[in-house]
Design an enzyme around this catalytic site. Sequence first.
Site, PDB file in Angstrom:
ATOM      1  N   ALA A  61     -23.622   7.775  20.672  1.00  0.00           N
ATOM      2  CA  ALA A  61     -23.583   6.442  21.249  1.00  0.00           C
ATOM      3  C   ALA A  61     -24.404   6.400  22.535  1.00  0.00           C
ATOM      4  CB  ALA A  61     -22.142   6.041  21.536  1.00  0.00           C
ATOM      5  N   GLY A 106     -21.549   9.984  17.657  1.00  0.00           N
ATOM      6  CA  GLY A 106     -21.733   8.947  16.652  1.00  0.00           C
ATOM      7  C   GLY A 106     -22.750   9.316  15.599  1.00  0.00           C
ATOM      8  N   GLU A 109     -20.848  11.360  13.184  1.00  0.00           N
ATOM      9  CA  GLU A 109     -19.949  10.458  12.464  1.00  0.00           C
ATOM     10  C   GLU A 109     -20.702   9.631  11.425  1.00  0.00           C
ATOM     11  OE1 GLU A 109     -16.419   9.308  15.504  1.00  0.00           O
ATOM     12  OE2 GLU A 109     -18.447   8.997  16.274  1.00  0.00           O
ATOM     13  N   GLU A 129     -17.431  14.444  22.254  1.00  0.00           N
ATOM     14  CA  GLU A 129     -16.777  13.407  23.051  1.00  0.00           C
ATOM     15  C   GLU A 129     -15.761  13.962  24.034  1.00  0.00           C
ATOM     16  OE1 GLU A 129     -18.062  11.389  19.191  1.00  0.00           O
ATOM     17  OE2 GLU A 129     -17.185  13.318  19.766  1.00  0.00           O
TER      18      GLU A 129
END
Length: 255
Positions: A61, A106, A109, A129
């Site tokens: 992100a 992300g 993911e 994270e």
Amino acid sequence: MTISLEVSEGVGTIRLDRPPMNALDIATQDRLRELAVEATDRADVRAVIIYGGEKVFAAGADIKEMQTMDHAGMVARSRALQDAFTAVARIPKPVVAAVTGYALGGGCELALCADYRIAADNAKLGQPEILLGLIPGAGGTQRLSRLIGPSRAKDLIFTGRMVKADEALTLGLVDRVVPAAEVYEQAHAWAAKLAQGPAIALRAAKECVDAGLEADIDTGLTIERNWFAGLFATEDRKRGMRSFVEEGPGKAKFV
């Protein structure tokens, strides 16, 4: 444009293009959801590749963007974040992630949303994270544990460490490791082959596996049984069985 969908010969490539690291900001997330829906709806898209380019898949992100958000802001945003990734996971067609360079946070993911992952030998994957005082928020705690098992997933999530391609293969985080220059080529070959397959049967197979994993065994068997019987109504089933009887396996031309 930070992300696009290009279609050729039945294969749709969702291409991330936000240099230098393909950081997944809000605009990119929203566009990702739109393109996943488009790939789902378009009849000329029969298989999908997710690709970040030759150098990097996606480094996660946009941290600078997230840093400005408070609790209330993320409460409002977090559902849309997950929905973007879920839209990719629910594309009812074969989806392969072509992973080069970094696939972190992300980015990892997003790769988890694919059915199959082909990684470059220089790829590095992880869920870092925790190093920001956070946890994965786009499905990482759920899809990673389902893919590689809870204890291995907890190791990656708790430590935030990156794994190289060879360890990712051992963990089951990726399915194939190839030279970096061949990642997209091999992903396209995988997708192109399936794009010639029986589209409804492939959709059925994907739904049976995915939905069955979320249910008890009896429910999963019911889903399988209903799809199995339903496929007897398709032209592809007729063609496949007729070709098998007359020509042998693997020669059917599906519609």
